[in-house]
Scaffold this motif. Structure first.
Motif, PDB file in Angstrom:
ATOM      1  N   ARG A  50       0.820  -1.215   0.000  1.00 31.69           N
ATOM      2  CA  ARG A  50       0.000   0.000   0.000  1.00 31.69           C
ATOM      3  C   ARG A  50       0.854   1.266   0.000  1.00 31.69           C
ATOM      4  NH1 ARG A  50      -3.741  -1.788   5.044  1.00 31.69           N
ATOM      5  NH2 ARG A  50      -1.624  -1.928   5.892  1.00 31.69           N
ATOM      6  N   LEU A  51       2.054   1.168   0.580  1.00 31.63           N
ATOM      7  CA  LEU A  51       2.919   2.350   0.644  1.00 31.63           C
ATOM      8  C   LEU A  51       3.285   2.859  -0.744  1.00 31.63           C
ATOM      9  CD1 LEU A  51       5.407   1.579   3.557  1.00 31.63           C
ATOM     10  CD2 LEU A  51       3.697   3.395   3.474  1.00 31.63           C
ATOM     11  N   ALA A  52       3.647   1.949  -1.623  1.00 25.21           N
ATOM     12  CA  ALA A  52       4.038   2.354  -2.977  1.00 25.21           C
ATOM     13  C   ALA A  52       2.872   3.004  -3.716  1.00 25.21           C
ATOM     14  CB  ALA A  52       4.551   1.138  -3.754  1.00 25.21           C
ATOM     15  N   VAL A  53       1.669   2.501  -3.457  1.00 24.58           N
ATOM     16  CA  VAL A  53       0.489   3.039  -4.145  1.00 24.58           C
ATOM     17  C   VAL A  53       0.178   4.463  -3.676  1.00 24.58           C
ATOM     18  CG1 VAL A  53      -1.980   2.718  -4.556  1.00 24.58           C
ATOM     19  CG2 VAL A  53      -0.460   0.724  -4.486  1.00 24.58           C
ATOM     20  N   ILE A  54       0.137   4.666  -2.346  1.00 22.07           N
ATOM     21  CA  ILE A  54      -0.222   6.006  -1.868  1.00 22.07           C
ATOM     22  C   ILE A  54       0.908   7.007  -2.095  1.00 22.07           C
ATOM     23  CG2 ILE A  54      -1.877   5.136  -0.184  1.00 22.07           C
ATOM     24  CD1 ILE A  54       0.181   5.753   2.013  1.00 22.07           C
ATOM     25  N   SER A  55       2.156   6.495  -2.214  1.00 22.03           N
ATOM     26  CA  SER A  55       3.265   7.423  -2.477  1.00 22.03           C
ATOM     27  C   SER A  55       3.137   8.037  -3.865  1.00 22.03           C
ATOM     28  CB  SER A  55       4.608   6.699  -2.340  1.00 22.03           C
ATOM     29  OG  SER A  55       4.808   5.787  -3.408  1.00 22.03           O
ATOM     30  N   LYS A  56       2.591   7.275  -4.807  1.00 20.32           N
ATOM     31  CA  LYS A  56       2.372   7.811  -6.159  1.00 20.32           C
ATOM     32  C   LYS A  56       1.279   8.870  -6.145  1.00 20.32           C
ATOM     33  CE  LYS A  56       3.915   3.646  -8.593  1.00 20.32           C
ATOM     34  NZ  LYS A  56       3.516   2.515  -9.473  1.00 20.32           N
ATOM     35  N   ILE A  57       0.278   8.657  -5.311  1.00 29.00           N
ATOM     36  CA  ILE A  57      -0.798   9.641  -5.198  1.00 29.00           C
ATOM     37  C   ILE A  57      -0.274  10.943  -4.596  1.00 29.00           C
ATOM     38  CG2 ILE A  57      -2.978  10.161  -4.005  1.00 29.00           C
ATOM     39  CD1 ILE A  57      -3.675   7.188  -4.228  1.00 29.00           C
ATOM     40  N   PHE A 324      -3.985  16.046  21.346  1.00 28.47           N
ATOM     41  CA  PHE A 324      -4.900  15.554  20.306  1.00 28.47           C
ATOM     42  C   PHE A 324      -6.201  16.354  20.264  1.00 28.47           C
ATOM     43  CE2 PHE A 324      -8.447  12.926  18.898  1.00 28.47           C
ATOM     44  CZ  PHE A 324      -7.972  12.377  17.714  1.00 28.47           C
ATOM     45  N   ILE A 325      -6.569  16.753  19.044  1.00 33.36           N
ATOM     46  CA  ILE A 325      -7.848  17.434  18.824  1.00 33.36           C
ATOM     47  C   ILE A 325      -8.777  16.548  18.006  1.00 33.36           C
ATOM     48  CG2 ILE A 325      -8.990  19.406  17.753  1.00 33.36           C
ATOM     49  CD1 ILE A 325      -6.415  21.014  18.277  1.00 33.36           C
ATOM     50  N   ALA A 326      -8.279  16.087  16.862  1.00 32.81           N
ATOM     51  CA  ALA A 326      -9.096  15.262  15.973  1.00 32.81           C
ATOM     52  C   ALA A 326      -8.197  14.562  14.960  1.00 32.81           C
ATOM     53  CB  ALA A 326     -10.141  16.107  15.262  1.00 32.81           C
ATOM     54  N   ALA A 327      -8.777  13.614  14.238  1.00 34.00           N
ATOM     55  CA  ALA A 327      -8.052  12.909  13.185  1.00 34.00           C
ATOM     56  C   ALA A 327      -8.856  12.998  11.892  1.00 34.00           C
ATOM     57  CB  ALA A 327      -7.844  11.443  13.573  1.00 34.00           C
ATOM     58  N   GLU A 328      -8.171  13.432  10.839  1.00 37.41           N
ATOM     59  CA  GLU A 328      -8.809  13.465   9.518  1.00 37.41           C
ATOM     60  C   GLU A 328      -8.447  12.157   8.823  1.00 37.41           C
ATOM     61  OE1 GLU A 328      -9.103  17.154   6.870  1.00 37.41           O
ATOM     62  OE2 GLU A 328      -7.592  15.939   5.831  1.00 37.41           O
ATOM     63  N   ILE A 329      -9.465  11.372   8.490  1.00 37.46           N
ATOM     64  CA  ILE A 329      -9.224   9.990   8.062  1.00 37.46           C
ATOM     65  C   ILE A 329      -9.907   9.676   6.742  1.00 37.46           C
ATOM     66  CG2 ILE A 329      -9.615   7.557   8.652  1.00 37.46           C
ATOM     67  CD1 ILE A 329      -9.508   8.388  11.599  1.00 37.46           C
ATOM     68  N   VAL A 330      -9.152   8.994   5.877  1.00 41.17           N
ATOM     69  CA  VAL A 330      -9.722   8.360   4.700  1.00 41.17           C
ATOM     70  C   VAL A 330      -9.110   6.960   4.634  1.00 41.17           C
ATOM     71  CG1 VAL A 330      -7.924   9.357   3.211  1.00 41.17           C
ATOM     72  CG2 VAL A 330     -10.013   8.440   2.182  1.00 41.17           C
ATOM     73  N   HIS A 331      -9.930   5.963   4.391  1.00 38.57           N
ATOM     74  CA  HIS A 331      -9.367   4.622   4.322  1.00 38.57           C
ATOM     75  C   HIS A 331      -8.604   4.452   3.014  1.00 38.57           C
ATOM     76  CE1 HIS A 331      -9.043   0.214   4.254  1.00 38.57           C
ATOM     77  NE2 HIS A 331      -9.074   0.338   5.561  1.00 38.57           N
ATOM     78  N   TYR A 332      -7.558   3.624   3.068  1.00 37.73           N
ATOM     79  CA  TYR A 332      -6.708   3.373   1.903  1.00 37.73           C
ATOM     80  C   TYR A 332      -7.530   3.018   0.667  1.00 37.73           C
ATOM     81  CZ  TYR A 332      -3.672   0.664  -1.193  1.00 37.73           C
ATOM     82  OH  TYR A 332      -3.027   0.165  -2.302  1.00 37.73           O
ATOM     83  N   ASP A 333      -8.488   2.106   0.808  1.00 41.82           N
ATOM     84  CA  ASP A 333      -9.287   1.672  -0.345  1.00 41.82           C
ATOM     85  C   ASP A 333     -10.045   2.841  -0.973  1.00 41.82           C
ATOM     86  OD1 ASP A 333      -8.443  -0.935   0.026  1.00 41.82           O
ATOM     87  OD2 ASP A 333     -10.183  -1.492   1.240  1.00 41.82           O
ATOM     88  N   ASP A 334     -10.589   3.713  -0.131  1.00 41.91           N
ATOM     89  CA  ASP A 334     -11.348   4.866  -0.634  1.00 41.91           C
ATOM     90  C   ASP A 334     -10.425   5.887  -1.294  1.00 41.91           C
ATOM     91  OD1 ASP A 334     -13.775   3.831   0.290  1.00 41.91           O
ATOM     92  OD2 ASP A 334     -13.479   4.702   2.283  1.00 41.91           O
ATOM     93  N   LEU A 335      -9.225   6.058  -0.722  1.00 43.39           N
ATOM     94  CA  LEU A 335      -8.266   7.000  -1.300  1.00 43.39           C
ATOM     95  C   LEU A 335      -7.820   6.537  -2.680  1.00 43.39           C
ATOM     96  CD1 LEU A 335      -6.392   9.470  -1.090  1.00 43.39           C
ATOM     97  CD2 LEU A 335      -4.739   8.005   0.116  1.00 43.39           C
ATOM     98  N   VAL A 336      -7.514   5.270  -2.799  1.00 52.12           N
ATOM     99  CA  VAL A 336      -7.064   4.724  -4.082  1.00 52.12           C
ATOM    100  C   VAL A 336      -8.186   4.787  -5.111  1.00 52.12           C
ATOM    101  CG1 VAL A 336      -6.247   2.639  -5.246  1.00 52.12           C
ATOM    102  CG2 VAL A 336      -5.309   3.262  -3.018  1.00 52.12           C
ATOM    103  N   ALA A 337      -9.396   4.452  -4.681  1.00 54.11           N
ATOM    104  CA  ALA A 337     -10.524   4.489  -5.607  1.00 54.11           C
ATOM    105  C   ALA A 337     -10.785   5.901  -6.116  1.00 54.11           C
ATOM    106  CB  ALA A 337     -11.777   3.943  -4.913  1.00 54.11           C
ATOM    107  N   ALA A 338     -10.603   6.897  -5.249  1.00 52.70           N
ATOM    108  CA  ALA A 338     -10.846   8.285  -5.635  1.00 52.70           C
ATOM    109  C   ALA A 338      -9.702   8.854  -6.466  1.00 52.70           C
ATOM    110  CB  ALA A 338     -11.054   9.147  -4.389  1.00 52.70           C
TER     111      ALA A 338
END
Length: 371
Positions: A50-57, A324-338
């Motif tokens: 997954r690291l290689a994929v999100i690094s390209k994004i 800590f205040i909050a976490a902004e989150i997107v799941h890997y699958d959703d990020l790649v799909a988008a």
């Protein structure tokens, strides 16, 4: 960092496997018993495509995988619980680990001596498990004597310890590992303090011959010895058994990545089984991974299953957890799909979570904090 101990009888491929997973030659791999005396320790990167994929994004400049620690422990022989061979050293070292990788020999080779003269992986497993159980029995009986005196004096914790020991002793005496005895959530911390060897989570690494790897990876039960190990593991402890060829992986460690891939492809496989083993051990330890990504780097971070967002933030820096205040989150699958974080936001896949959010494996997170 959590630690997995590589154990097994002499000459089953422990040190060869250690060299393979750590990409080192730290452990001597020789054709005689006890070539490993002092334990070898290595930090192992956990493969995560997954690291290689999100690094390209994100256009990241570097990738940083997470890691766990492996320990190559001296070979065990029958009678180790009474000090035979390097038994005392073996047992002392394994107490310090969080999980066990038990290497079992599933290959025939007349040039490599087997401690017992024949290849029988289930027999080998039973010898090791018996020695762990015998060591636990001795430790618990000794502990019971000391706690019984306190229990008679009115110490409630000591009384409960004696009760738990009285549950464990007949279970172990039947040849069953402590891992298979159920305890309440309230009692588990006390049982953990017993530091029982047979209570450690175990994964079996079935070490097969080079020419058997492709078929065994494709269908583990097609290999007679691997099938026996898988059945034993499932029936006796609910453990997992994976196929590896430590010898192949050790040879690959000397090759550049492209040549290694070609070598495996010629054999009809994409991996020697070691990458899968590392991932299986990671999950066996109860570990999970969340990701961060940006121009500078894409990185995998280790958390324990069930960790909430502030604890996950603290893995990066204690200030992140403290403020800590909050976490902004997107799941890997959703990020790649988008295809990008901006597109994921438009699609409603990016969300803000608070302190009670339980981080999931594969979450891609940006933390908001203030200190």
């Amino acid at each position: 960092m959590l630690k997995a101990g590589i154990v097994g009888l002499p000459n089953v491929g422990k040190s060869t496997l250690f060299n393979a997973v750590t990409r080192t030659r730290k452990a001597e791999a020789a054709n005689y018993p006890f070539c490993t005396i002092d334990p070898n320790i290595g930090i192992v990167s956990v493969p995560d495509p997954r690291l290689a994929v999100i690094s390209k994004i994100s256009g990241s400049h570097r990738l940083v995988p997470t890691a766990i620690e492996f320990v190559d422990i001296a070979g065990l022989v029958k009678g180790a619980s009474e000090g035979a061979g390097l038994g005392n050293q073996f047992l002392a070292t394994i107490r310090e680990t969080d999980a066990i990788v038990q290497v079992v020999r599933c290959f025939e080779n007349d040039d490599i001596i087997h401690e017992l003269g024949t290849v029988d992986p289930v027999r080998d497993i039973e010898i090791i498990n018996s020695e762990l159980i015998l060591a636990d029995l001795a430790a618990l009986e000794k502990r019971r004597v000391s706690r019984e005196k306190k229990a008679k004096g009115g110490d409630k914790d000591a009384r409960r310890e004696v009760e738990l020991i009285d549950l464990l002793l007949p279970h172990l005496d039947q040849g069953k590992p402590a891992l298979t005895l159920e305890f309440s959530d309230e009692d588990r911390p006390m049982v953990r303090d017993f530091f029982l060897l047979s209570a450690k989570r175990t994964i079996y690494a079935c070490n097969v011959a080079e020419n058997e790897l492709a078929a065994a990876l494709a269908d583990p039960d097609s290999h007679p010895q691997v099938a026996k190990v898988r059945l034993f593991a499932a029936e006796h402890s609910g453990s997992e058994a994976v196929v590896i060829s430590a010898r192949i992986e050790e040879e690959l460690s000397d090759l550049p990545a492209e040549e290694a891939a070609e070598f495996l492809a010629d054999m009809g496989v994409t991996d020697s089984g070691v990458s899968g083993l590392i991932g299986a051990v990671y999950h066996l330890l109860g570990l999970r991974t969340y990701l961060t990504t940006g121009v500078q780097e894409s990185r995998a971070w280790t958390i324990t299953a069930g960790d909430k967002a502030p604890a996950a933030a603290g893995v990066i820096h204690s200030d992140f957890e403290r403020g800590f205040i909050a976490a902004e989150i997107v799941h890997y699958d959703d990020l790649v799909a988008a295809g990008s974080k901006a597109a994921a936001k438009v699609a409603g896949k990016v969300r803000i979570e608070g302190k009670e959010y339980i981080v999931k494996d594969g979450d891609v997170i940006d933390f908001r904090f203030n200190v």
